[in-house]
Motif scaffolding. Sequence first.
Motif, PDB file in Angstrom:
ATOM      1  N   ALA A  12     -28.192   2.032 -16.844  1.00  0.00           N
ATOM      2  CA  ALA A  12     -27.790   1.659 -15.488  1.00  0.00           C
ATOM      3  C   ALA A  12     -27.464   2.899 -14.665  1.00  0.00           C
ATOM      4  CB  ALA A  12     -26.591   0.717 -15.530  1.00  0.00           C
ATOM      5  N   ALA A  13     -26.741   3.832 -15.258  1.00  0.00           N
ATOM      6  CA  ALA A  13     -26.359   5.055 -14.544  1.00  0.00           C
ATOM      7  C   ALA A  13     -27.596   5.816 -14.071  1.00  0.00           C
ATOM      8  CB  ALA A  13     -25.485   5.939 -15.436  1.00  0.00           C
ATOM      9  N   ARG A  64     -27.535  -2.968 -11.900  1.00  0.00           N
ATOM     10  CA  ARG A  64     -26.445  -3.955 -11.993  1.00  0.00           C
ATOM     11  C   ARG A  64     -26.666  -4.903 -13.171  1.00  0.00           C
ATOM     12  NH1 ARG A  64     -26.152  -7.356  -7.261  1.00  0.00           N
ATOM     13  NH2 ARG A  64     -24.184  -8.050  -8.137  1.00  0.00           N
ATOM     14  N   ALA A  96     -24.809   0.689 -19.978  1.00  0.00           N
ATOM     15  CA  ALA A  96     -24.306   1.556 -18.907  1.00  0.00           C
ATOM     16  C   ALA A  96     -25.100   2.847 -18.754  1.00  0.00           C
ATOM     17  CB  ALA A  96     -22.825   1.861 -19.134  1.00  0.00           C
ATOM     18  N   HIS A  97     -25.578   3.408 -19.850  1.00  0.00           N
ATOM     19  CA  HIS A  97     -26.325   4.668 -19.752  1.00  0.00           C
ATOM     20  C   HIS A  97     -27.602   4.463 -18.941  1.00  0.00           C
ATOM     21  CE1 HIS A  97     -28.771   8.128 -20.771  1.00  0.00           C
ATOM     22  NE2 HIS A  97     -27.663   8.740 -21.141  1.00  0.00           N
ATOM     23  N   LEU A 143     -26.002  -2.995 -16.379  1.00  0.00           N
ATOM     24  CA  LEU A 143     -24.568  -2.778 -16.546  1.00  0.00           C
ATOM     25  C   LEU A 143     -23.892  -4.049 -17.054  1.00  0.00           C
ATOM     26  CD1 LEU A 143     -22.517  -0.541 -16.250  1.00  0.00           C
ATOM     27  CD2 LEU A 143     -22.153  -1.258 -13.887  1.00  0.00           C
ATOM     28  N   ARG A 191     -17.603   3.095 -17.355  1.00  0.00           N
ATOM     29  CA  ARG A 191     -17.846   2.403 -18.633  1.00  0.00           C
ATOM     30  C   ARG A 191     -18.301   3.353 -19.733  1.00  0.00           C
ATOM     31  NH1 ARG A 191     -20.042  -3.429 -16.731  1.00  0.00           N
ATOM     32  NH2 ARG A 191     -18.341  -3.771 -15.270  1.00  0.00           N
ATOM     33  N   LEU A 192     -18.849   4.489 -19.315  1.00  0.00           N
ATOM     34  CA  LEU A 192     -19.261   5.514 -20.281  1.00  0.00           C
ATOM     35  C   LEU A 192     -18.124   6.501 -20.562  1.00  0.00           C
ATOM     36  CD1 LEU A 192     -22.839   6.202 -18.876  1.00  0.00           C
ATOM     37  CD2 LEU A 192     -22.269   5.088 -21.047  1.00  0.00           C
ATOM     38  N   SER A 245     -19.099   2.889 -11.377  1.00  0.00           N
ATOM     39  CA  SER A 245     -18.795   1.830 -12.350  1.00  0.00           C
ATOM     40  C   SER A 245     -19.449   2.108 -13.703  1.00  0.00           C
ATOM     41  CB  SER A 245     -19.272   0.476 -11.826  1.00  0.00           C
ATOM     42  OG  SER A 245     -18.531   0.096 -10.701  1.00  0.00           O
ATOM     43  N   ALA A 246     -20.707   2.540 -13.656  1.00  0.00           N
ATOM     44  CA  ALA A 246     -21.414   2.838 -14.905  1.00  0.00           C
ATOM     45  C   ALA A 246     -20.769   4.023 -15.625  1.00  0.00           C
ATOM     46  CB  ALA A 246     -22.888   3.118 -14.624  1.00  0.00           C
ATOM     47  N   ASN A 259     -21.832   2.099  -7.383  1.00  0.00           N
ATOM     48  CA  ASN A 259     -22.255   1.448  -8.628  1.00  0.00           C
ATOM     49  C   ASN A 259     -22.384   2.463  -9.760  1.00  0.00           C
ATOM     50  OD1 ASN A 259     -22.244  -1.111  -7.528  1.00  0.00           O
ATOM     51  ND2 ASN A 259     -24.391  -1.041  -6.958  1.00  0.00           N
ATOM     52  N   ALA A 295     -24.124  -4.458 -20.689  1.00  0.00           N
ATOM     53  CA  ALA A 295     -23.470  -3.369 -21.439  1.00  0.00           C
ATOM     54  C   ALA A 295     -24.452  -2.241 -21.771  1.00  0.00           C
ATOM     55  CB  ALA A 295     -22.776  -3.897 -22.695  1.00  0.00           C
TER      56      ALA A 295
END
Length: 168
Positions: A107-108, A96, A104-105, A99, A134-135, A130-131, A127, A102
């Motif tokens: 975070a995923a 979180r 996201a990679h 993410l 964003r990707l 969400s990541a 979650n 910014a």
Amino acid sequence: KLLEAESAYRHAAMARIDFPQALTNLASLMTRTNRPAEAVQTLDRVLARRPDFEAARFNRGLAYFALRRLAEAEADFRHILGRQPGQADALNELGRVLLKQARAHEAAELFREAQRRHPEDPRFPANLASALDRLNDLKGAEAAIERARSEEHTSELQSQFRISYAVF
């Protein structure tokens, strides 16, 4: 109810100064009642006496996140993962934080690992969705949402609505 719980934890902490769990629970309530700065101060006291008390560090990470002090939140969650690499909640919370930064990679990957460790918890695929969104991985995001909404997760999702964008 939260005020009653706060009073009980405050009383327990005052009665026995070296009772880190009471102070940690008190700080958790502070964060949940929009007083994360007070929570950080309380948890700093706990960690000054017991630097190995991971529950206090985890809750301080949550309080830092609430304050948008993301570098400090990241450091607390990474510290926990350094000692307990598979701790799913710390993986999720670090995800979180990343993410929000910014990232996201990264975070995923953390959400995937948390999901691998606890496939029954709907927060992790939610979650992850969400990541992935964003990707721009819309198919992956849709699949993750479907996993979060699957029948095995339905009752848990109804009891705790902390998924997807609601988390952010």
